[in-house]
Design an enzyme around this catalytic site. Structure first.
Site, PDB file in Angstrom:
ATOM      1  N   HIS A  19      -5.164  75.873  73.031  1.00 35.86           N
ATOM      2  CA  HIS A  19      -3.749  75.638  72.749  1.00 35.86           C
ATOM      3  C   HIS A  19      -3.082  77.005  72.707  1.00 35.86           C
ATOM      4  O   HIS A  19      -3.443  77.856  71.893  1.00 35.86           O
ATOM      5  CB  HIS A  19      -3.565  74.878  71.440  1.00 35.86           C
ATOM      6  CG  HIS A  19      -4.101  73.483  71.479  1.00 35.86           C
ATOM      7  ND1 HIS A  19      -4.862  72.934  70.475  1.00 35.86           N
ATOM      8  CD2 HIS A  19      -3.993  72.519  72.435  1.00 35.86           C
ATOM      9  CE1 HIS A  19      -5.187  71.692  70.798  1.00 35.86           C
ATOM     10  NE2 HIS A  19      -4.678  71.427  71.994  1.00 35.86           N
ATOM     11  N   GLU A  22      -1.888  78.927  69.418  1.00 35.17           N
ATOM     12  CA  GLU A  22      -2.802  79.065  68.280  1.00 35.17           C
ATOM     13  C   GLU A  22      -3.449  80.444  68.381  1.00 35.17           C
ATOM     14  O   GLU A  22      -4.425  80.654  69.100  1.00 35.17           O
ATOM     15  CB  GLU A  22      -3.809  77.915  68.274  1.00 35.17           C
ATOM     16  CG  GLU A  22      -3.120  76.571  68.060  1.00 35.17           C
ATOM     17  CD  GLU A  22      -4.042  75.366  68.064  1.00 35.17           C
ATOM     18  OE1 GLU A  22      -5.279  75.557  68.119  1.00 35.17           O
ATOM     19  OE2 GLU A  22      -3.529  74.230  68.015  1.00 35.17           O
ATOM     20  N   HIS A 114      -9.482  77.307  66.982  1.00 35.77           N
ATOM     21  CA  HIS A 114      -8.180  76.651  66.848  1.00 35.77           C
ATOM     22  C   HIS A 114      -7.510  77.023  65.534  1.00 35.77           C
ATOM     23  O   HIS A 114      -8.170  77.428  64.576  1.00 35.77           O
ATOM     24  CB  HIS A 114      -8.348  75.127  66.896  1.00 35.77           C
ATOM     25  CG  HIS A 114      -8.682  74.598  68.243  1.00 35.77           C
ATOM     26  ND1 HIS A 114      -7.730  74.140  69.128  1.00 35.77           N
ATOM     27  CD2 HIS A 114      -9.882  74.458  68.872  1.00 35.77           C
ATOM     28  CE1 HIS A 114      -8.329  73.727  70.241  1.00 35.77           C
ATOM     29  NE2 HIS A 114      -9.630  73.919  70.117  1.00 35.77           N
ATOM     30  N   GLU A 175     -11.570  75.089  63.277  1.00 43.14           N
ATOM     31  CA  GLU A 175     -10.142  74.871  63.017  1.00 43.14           C
ATOM     32  C   GLU A 175      -9.792  75.579  61.713  1.00 43.14           C
ATOM     33  O   GLU A 175     -10.382  75.291  60.669  1.00 43.14           O
ATOM     34  CB  GLU A 175      -9.889  73.370  62.891  1.00 43.14           C
ATOM     35  CG  GLU A 175      -8.462  72.951  62.823  1.00 43.14           C
ATOM     36  CD  GLU A 175      -7.824  72.733  64.190  1.00 43.14           C
ATOM     37  OE1 GLU A 175      -6.704  73.219  64.376  1.00 43.14           O
ATOM     38  OE2 GLU A 175      -8.460  72.079  65.042  1.00 43.14           O
TER      39      GLU A 175
END
EC number: 3.5.1.114
Length: 310
Positions: A19, A22, A114, A175
């Site tokens: 992404h 990010e 992420h 994450e």
């Protein structure tokens, strides 16, 4: 449980920018490439990948389609035409570079970095109950004290697994949050760096013949996703996450606990069984009509593991 041995885990991919906004993963990959840490660390050969370079350049989550939903078997085998979205093309390129998914030629471990806007600390996300991934998680959880470390298991068949880490023989998404899109925070970056360094450290220990003892690990399993309350005519949201839930990811939600606060002032309460919320008010999930995920917590007993001797 029985002891289990695995072949050496010598080929590892560290990926960032799946992404494009990010930023921890983007800067982690760039830092590793600049320091030429991307070649070899002991027994571990490392490939660093900026997964979605066009989205990184634009500082957007994606250009045409969410890249981290493009790695199912069907999408990876779909014919490419002039109208194929950029991220589908890129997914097939990454599958050729790091996979093919499900094959013996695939890299041993894919670690995809992420960020989330939710207050989730450091989370491992993986599909199957993979003993290697779970041992890396167990090791990192035992070492990192500056933030909570948790794991989320997605109960999805590997053929339908949609994210980049599914391309490797073993894989996980890491994450880390909270961090807004397009922003890099030093504390969050340092958490990501520590997790990457500890992953490589564990792999080196594994390859050198260390035995990693089994035991119980705590894992969250996703049960369902919850959308925001919406106007039935316009489909616009009519409430925000309730202040008592905001920033309280992984705090047990009881029936009757407030979940949303309507713009008109009334609270909307949680109904049903006790569940744990996570990805609470994640910015990128508004378009997916997800206010948060709800899951259950359980313990898994994992076996001791070591490298397979010739």
């Amino acid at each position: 449980m029985e002891h289990i041995s695995f072949p050496p885990l010598s080929r590892v991919a560290i990926c960032g920018g799946t992404h494009g906004n990010e930023m921890s993963g983007v800067y982690m990959v760039r830092e590793m490439q600049q320091k030429q840490k991307a070649d070899q660390v002991g027994s571990v050969s490392i490939t660093t990948v900026l997964s979605n370079p066009r989205a990184v350049d634009a500082c957007r989550r994606y250009i045409d389609k969410d890249l981290n939903r493009c790695f199912t078997d069907d999408l990876l085998s779909a014919p490419v035409t002039d109208s194929t979205p950029y991220e589908l093309r890129r997914a097939q390129e990454l599958n050729a570079q790091l996979g093919p998914k499900g094959s013996q030629e695939a890299v041993d471990v894919v670690c995809d970095l992420h960020n989330t806007t939710a207050n989730m600390g450091l989370c491992f996300i993986f599909y199957s109950l993979d003993w290697i991934t779970m041992h890396i998680y167990k090791y990192i959880k035992s070492k990192i004290t500056s933030a909570p470390v948790r794991a989320i298991q997605l109960d999805i068949p590997m053929s339908e697994a949609y994210s980049l880490e599914s391309v490797g023989k073993h894989g996980c998404a890491i994450e880390v949050g909270p961090q807004p899109g397009g922003v890099v925070r030093a504390d969050i970056f340092n958490l990501v760096k520590e997790a990457v360094d500890l992953t490589i450290e564990w792999l080196q220990g594994f390859n050198s013949g260390s035995t990693f003892e089994g035991g119980e690990v705590e894992v969250y399993n996703m049960v369902k996703s919850v959308d925001y309350p919406r106007d039935p005519t316009t489909n616009e949201i009519t409430a925000a996450i309730h202040p008592e839930l905001q920033d309280n990811d992984f705090k047990l939600l009881h029936p009757g606990d407030p979940m949303f606060l309507k713009f008109s002032g009334e609270a909307v309460k949680h109904e049903g069984e006790e569940l744990y919320p996570f990805f609470v008010n994640e910015c990128a999930y508004y378009e997916k009509k997800i206010a948060c995920h709800l899951g259950k917590k359980f313990n898994i007993t994992i076996p001791s593991v070591s490298v397979k001797k010739d």
